[in-house]
Design a protein around this motif. Structure first.
Motif, PDB file in Angstrom:
ATOM      1  N   SER A  43      21.454  10.298   5.949  1.00  9.46           N
ATOM      2  CA  SER A  43      20.087  10.585   5.536  1.00  9.46           C
ATOM      3  C   SER A  43      20.112  11.121   4.108  1.00  9.46           C
ATOM      4  O   SER A  43      21.059  11.781   3.687  1.00  9.46           O
ATOM      5  N   GLY A  44      19.065  10.826   3.374  1.00 10.19           N
ATOM      6  CA  GLY A  44      18.982  11.314   2.006  1.00 10.19           C
ATOM      7  C   GLY A  44      19.471  10.323   0.975  1.00 10.19           C
ATOM      8  O   GLY A  44      19.414  10.587  -0.212  1.00 10.19           O
ATOM      9  N   LEU A  45      19.935   9.137   1.407  1.00 20.31           N
ATOM     10  CA  LEU A  45      20.428   8.173   0.431  1.00 20.31           C
ATOM     11  C   LEU A  45      19.396   7.118   0.076  1.00 20.31           C
ATOM     12  O   LEU A  45      19.666   6.236  -0.728  1.00 20.31           O
ATOM     13  N   PRO A  66      10.731  18.875   8.048  1.00 14.05           N
ATOM     14  CA  PRO A  66      11.714  19.104   9.108  1.00 14.05           C
ATOM     15  C   PRO A  66      11.411  20.403   9.855  1.00 14.05           C
ATOM     16  O   PRO A  66      10.936  21.365   9.267  1.00 14.05           O
ATOM     17  N   ASN A  67      11.699  20.402  11.125  1.00 13.16           N
ATOM     18  CA  ASN A  67      11.461  21.568  11.958  1.00 13.16           C
ATOM     19  C   ASN A  67      12.652  22.520  11.835  1.00 13.16           C
ATOM     20  O   ASN A  67      13.766  22.150  12.171  1.00 13.16           O
ATOM     21  N   PRO A  68      12.431  23.752  11.361  1.00 12.18           N
ATOM     22  CA  PRO A  68      13.568  24.666  11.166  1.00 12.18           C
ATOM     23  C   PRO A  68      14.359  24.903  12.443  1.00 12.18           C
ATOM     24  O   PRO A  68      15.558  25.121  12.398  1.00 12.18           O
ATOM     25  N   GLU A  69      13.655  24.834  13.585  1.00  7.04           N
ATOM     26  CA  GLU A  69      14.360  25.132  14.827  1.00  7.04           C
ATOM     27  C   GLU A  69      15.480  24.161  15.109  1.00  7.04           C
ATOM     28  O   GLU A  69      16.461  24.503  15.739  1.00  7.04           O
ATOM     29  N   ALA A  71      17.279  22.471  12.840  1.00 11.26           N
ATOM     30  CA  ALA A  71      18.138  22.179  11.686  1.00 11.26           C
ATOM     31  C   ALA A  71      19.609  22.127  12.085  1.00 11.26           C
ATOM     32  O   ALA A  71      20.406  21.458  11.456  1.00 11.26           O
ATOM     33  N   ARG A 182      20.687   6.514  -4.371  1.00  9.45           N
ATOM     34  CA  ARG A 182      20.418   7.571  -5.353  1.00  9.45           C
ATOM     35  C   ARG A 182      21.279   7.384  -6.592  1.00  9.45           C
ATOM     36  O   ARG A 182      21.877   8.347  -7.102  1.00  9.45           O
ATOM     37  N   ARG A 253      10.461   6.817 -10.848  1.00  8.32           N
ATOM     38  CA  ARG A 253      10.836   8.174 -10.481  1.00  8.32           C
ATOM     39  C   ARG A 253      10.715   8.982 -11.760  1.00  8.32           C
ATOM     40  O   ARG A 253      11.340   8.642 -12.767  1.00  8.32           O
TER      41      ARG A 253
ATOM     42  N   SER B 152      19.089  15.411   1.173  1.00  9.30           N
ATOM     43  CA  SER B 152      18.748  15.860   2.522  1.00  9.30           C
ATOM     44  C   SER B 152      17.432  16.598   2.401  1.00  9.30           C
ATOM     45  O   SER B 152      17.119  17.138   1.352  1.00  9.30           O
ATOM     46  N   ARG B 153      16.673  16.628   3.472  1.00  7.08           N
ATOM     47  CA  ARG B 153      15.388  17.310   3.311  1.00  7.08           C
ATOM     48  C   ARG B 153      15.495  18.796   3.602  1.00  7.08           C
ATOM     49  O   ARG B 153      14.596  19.565   3.322  1.00  7.08           O
ATOM     50  N   LEU B 155      18.535  21.839   5.622  1.00  4.15           N
ATOM     51  CA  LEU B 155      19.921  22.088   6.016  1.00  4.15           C
ATOM     52  C   LEU B 155      20.369  21.031   7.025  1.00  4.15           C
ATOM     53  O   LEU B 155      19.601  20.609   7.877  1.00  4.15           O
ATOM     54  N   GLU B 186      10.396  17.021  -5.249  1.00  5.46           N
ATOM     55  CA  GLU B 186      11.405  16.973  -4.193  1.00  5.46           C
ATOM     56  C   GLU B 186      12.170  18.289  -4.130  1.00  5.46           C
ATOM     57  O   GLU B 186      12.477  18.797  -3.053  1.00  5.46           O
ATOM     58  N   ARG B 187      12.478  18.852  -5.309  1.00  3.87           N
ATOM     59  CA  ARG B 187      13.200  20.112  -5.318  1.00  3.87           C
ATOM     60  C   ARG B 187      12.395  21.222  -4.675  1.00  3.87           C
ATOM     61  O   ARG B 187      12.921  22.021  -3.896  1.00  3.87           O
ATOM     62  N   HIS B 193      11.845  24.074   2.523  1.00  3.73           N
ATOM     63  CA  HIS B 193      12.415  23.815   3.844  1.00  3.73           C
ATOM     64  C   HIS B 193      13.660  24.646   4.073  1.00  3.73           C
ATOM     65  O   HIS B 193      13.861  25.208   5.149  1.00  3.73           O
ATOM     66  N   GLU B 196      12.819  28.222   4.917  1.00  2.00           N
ATOM     67  CA  GLU B 196      12.321  28.359   6.288  1.00  2.00           C
ATOM     68  C   GLU B 196      13.475  28.304   7.282  1.00  2.00           C
ATOM     69  O   GLU B 196      13.525  29.080   8.234  1.00  2.00           O
ATOM     70  N   GLU B 197      14.385  27.364   7.039  1.00  5.44           N
ATOM     71  CA  GLU B 197      15.494  27.204   7.971  1.00  5.44           C
ATOM     72  C   GLU B 197      16.430  28.401   7.930  1.00  5.44           C
ATOM     73  O   GLU B 197      16.904  28.874   8.963  1.00  5.44           O
ATOM     74  N   PHE B 200      14.747  31.153   9.831  1.00  5.54           N
ATOM     75  CA  PHE B 200      14.717  30.927  11.267  1.00  5.54           C
ATOM     76  C   PHE B 200      16.069  31.214  11.900  1.00  5.54           C
ATOM     77  O   PHE B 200      16.157  31.808  12.969  1.00  5.54           O
ATOM     78  N   HIS B 201      17.135  30.765  11.227  1.00 11.34           N
ATOM     79  CA  HIS B 201      18.461  30.935  11.799  1.00 11.34           C
ATOM     80  C   HIS B 201      19.102  32.258  11.399  1.00 11.34           C
ATOM     81  O   HIS B 201      20.283  32.476  11.651  1.00 11.34           O
TER      82      HIS B 201
END
Lengths: 332, 341
Positions: A43-45, A66-69, A71, A182, A253, B152-153, B155, B186-187, B193, B196-197, B200-201
């Protein structure tokens, strides 16, 4: 004894002496050429924006935050299918793209290769079954993967273990075209060095990439294909943002230090790759899949006994009939 | 004869202690130990060479096809003496080639955590010696630069696992080293994110809230926390732009100046690490991470000795220790009066 998979880069011209017309290249004027591409990479490419830029529309919308829970938990690999109808220089293409989010994103990614292999083989198996039916389905849709675009991380060094394993494991089942995702993180010099290092690794580990030069009959095309291979791996920069400038709508971009236009052939290889994928080499990629990769798989499978004569498959009448058809055709 | 001059001497002169300390410091110099944790190709060596403006380490990334792919994380420390205006620093950069580079990265952090704990253990052992050195050589890791993957979006699972463990033993500073492939939007989204992560952790980063003594400390630390993770671009190359020499990267569509604050957080990271929080990094390592390690080690030793004493008193064989063995050998502890433990 099952034959070992032939080295793809060496004996292809001899196997390709007379390309067999495939009854499954169902080229209908209404529906267009059936063409299936798989996108694989961490992911991310840029897989999502690659698809959107390729089809010149938002096929996959940006994901939710993204959901922090979650991660700390990797999503298992998925196979997401998208169908797009394209028209390229008068040819209609019924394109199916399979995205594989989750590949390589977990702590332990050794399972990913088997899952991909199983998926690709399952499409071959479907055709195998369909081919041997007495009453074939006229509307049968071929789901065999004709091209696998593999996204490499732009480290600037060379291939990583994940990259080497993927190409090594899947190269005999699908045409693999490597791209550098990228690519705007590399300078011109870094990109050139990286491409060189990657190709050295490909040679050293004898990794089975799609060989553009498999058809040696046409010398003009061969020369062109040799030049195309020099671009491998293709540097790719893609995005969702479209702006209007004096030349029309362009994908860019934008950075504080300048903007990169995705279609500019001087900045990255995307435009070239797009042309190869959807115009100049679409027939080659489909042909090689059907006439070589699939045929090799079929031979291996039949010899090993996946559909062996008189063995198993007694549940339905259909299967018995299929076996009889298979055994008679083998006597030809 | 002239009138006698005043000789009350209200000025005592203890304010010169700062100069006295400075002189002592100049004579002694200091140690700075930084560990770099991140997959190969994330820009670790370039960034650290940029921060210290000298070619300290070479990249450990695999370049030639014949180079073997590493199967485990290696620990590769490189020590150099740097000097600036008479101040000498013994700088050790610890690279971790192989980290996160395999198909299966489970446990790839173990050698890293072990190295950091080993430095605490070595220091404790020296400290506990009856005839200990006047100045104990400090190899403890003062800062860990953790490299996040641009693109990556947020962690990744590997990041969460490793950051949880790293933040327990050292000061962690997360950075995005090759941030020149991220647009500003994006940065911003990425940093949001990540924050937040991390919250949370419950991953605690340096600077810690407890260090906010004075008001201006609090303000400065708050602005640092806003920036984290630092989105930086490193470069060892000097290029010419319109007659001016800058340190940066030249792309086909523009030139990045690593010192330009609109291009990257490089200046903020460097100032944070070296110009505002350098002494904090060293002090907090000693006062927080080392102390935690020391307390838990001494407790383990105390419990172990209590078990041994109980077993000896009852005449049985010494019990097999059920919990983790302390890293510091008990022999060093022989002369330690029990009251202090």
């Amino acid at each position: 004894m099952a034959p070992s998979a032939p080295s793809i880069n060496s004996t292809m011209s001899s196997r390709m002496a007379t390309p067999r017309p495939s009854s499954y290249r169902y080229k209908s004027e209404k529906r267009g050429m059936t063409y299936n591409i798989m996108l694989v990479g961490q992911s991310g490419l840029g897989r999502r924006t690659f698809l959107n830029t390729l089809c010149e529309r938002e096929v996959i919308s940006p994901p939710d935050a993204p959901n922090p829970e979650t991660a700390n938990v990797a999503d298992p690999m998925r196979f997401d299918t998208y169908e797009v109808n394209l028209e390229e220089e008068g040819t209609r293409i019924s394109l199916t793209v399979i995205d594989t989010p989750g590949f390589g994103d977990g702590l332990n990614n050794t399972d990913c290769f088997k899952q991909l292999q199983d998926y690709i083989e399952a499409q071959f198996d479907e055709v195998l079954v369909e081919e041997s039916r007495i009453k074939r389905n006229r509307r049968y849709r071929d789901h065999r993967i004709h091209t696998l675009i593999y996204f490499i991380t732009p480290t600037g060094h060379s291939l990583r273990e994940l990259d080497i394993e993927l190409i090594r494991r899947l190269g005999e089942y699908v045409n693999i075209i490597p791209v550098i995702g990228r690519a705007d993180s590399l300078t011109v010099e870094e990109l050139a060095t990286f491409k060189q290092n990657v190709m050295r690794d490909i040679d050293y580990y004898k990794l089975p990439l799609y060989n553009f030069c498999w058809d040696e009959s046409d010398s003009e095309a061969l020369k062109e294909n040799r030049e195309i291979m020099d671009y491998t791996p293709f540097s790719v920069v893609t995005c969702d943002e479209v702006i209007d400038n004096e030349f029309g709508a362009v994908r860019v971009r934008r950075y504080p230090w300048g903007s990169i236009e995705v279609d500019d052939e001087g900045q990255c290889d995307f435009a070239l790759l797009r042309y190869i994928l959807l115009n100049s080499h679409i027939a080659d990629l489909i042909n090689f899949t059907e006439d070589v990769l699939y045929e090799n798989y079929r031979t291996k499978k039949l010899e090993v006994g996946g559909f062996a004569e008189g063995e198993g498959g007694d549940e339905e009448d259909d299967d018995e009939e299929d076996e009889q058809v298979l055994s008679t055709s083998k006597k030809d | 004869m002239s009138a006698p001059a005043n000789d009350v001497q209200d000025y005592v002169g203890f304010d010169t202690i700062t100069q006295q300390m400075e002189r002592k410091f100049l004579k002694r110099g200091f140690n700075l130990n930084v560990i770099l944790v991140g997959e190969s190709g994330m820009g670790k060596s370039t960034l650290v060479n940029s921060i210290f403006a000298s070619h300290l380490i070479d990249t450990q990334g695999r370049r030639a096809a014949q180079e073997v792919i590493r199967k485990t994380t290696e620990i590769a420390p490189v020590t150099q003496m740097l000097e600036e205006n008479g101040v000498r620093v013994k700088l050790t950069i610890v690279d971790t080639p192989g980290f996160g580079d395999q198909c299966n990265n489970e446990g790839c952090w173990v050698p890293v955590i072990k190295y950091i704990k080993d430095q605490h253990a070595a220091y404790l052992e020296r400290e506990l010696k009856p005839n200990r050195e006047r100045i104990i050589v400090d190899t403890r890791v003062h800062a860990c630069l953790y490299f996040l993957n641009p693109g990556s979006r947020g962690l990744r699972p590997l990041d969460v696992e490793v950051l949880k463990r790293l933040t327990e033993v050292t000061n962690v500073i997360p950075v995005i080293a090759k941030s020149d492939s991220m647009t500003i939007e994006e940065r911003t989204a990425f940093k949001r994110h990540i924050k937040e992560e991390l919250a949370f952790h419950r991953i605690m980063l340096f600077p810690y809230a407890s260090d906010d003594d004075a008001d201006d400390d609090r303000v400065l630390n708050a602005s640092i926390r806003e920036l984290i993770p630092f989105a930086v671009v490193g470069s060892e190359e000097v290029i010419e732009v319109e007659g001016k020499l800058i340190r940066g990267r030249r792309h086909g569509w523009g030139v990045i100046n690593i010192f330009d604050e609109t291009h990257s957080d490089f200046v903020h990271l460097r100032n944070f690490m070296l110009r505002t929080h350098l002494s904090d990094l060293i002090e907090v390592t000693s006062q927080r991470h080392y102390e935690q390690f020391r307390t838990s080690q001494l407790r383990q030793i105390k419990e172990l000795r209590a078990q041994q004493a109980a077993a000896a008193a009852s005449g049985g064989a010494p019990p097999v220790p059920t919990q983790a063995q302390p890293q510091v050998p008990i022999s060093v502890m022989q002369h330690q009066p029990m009251a202090q433990v």
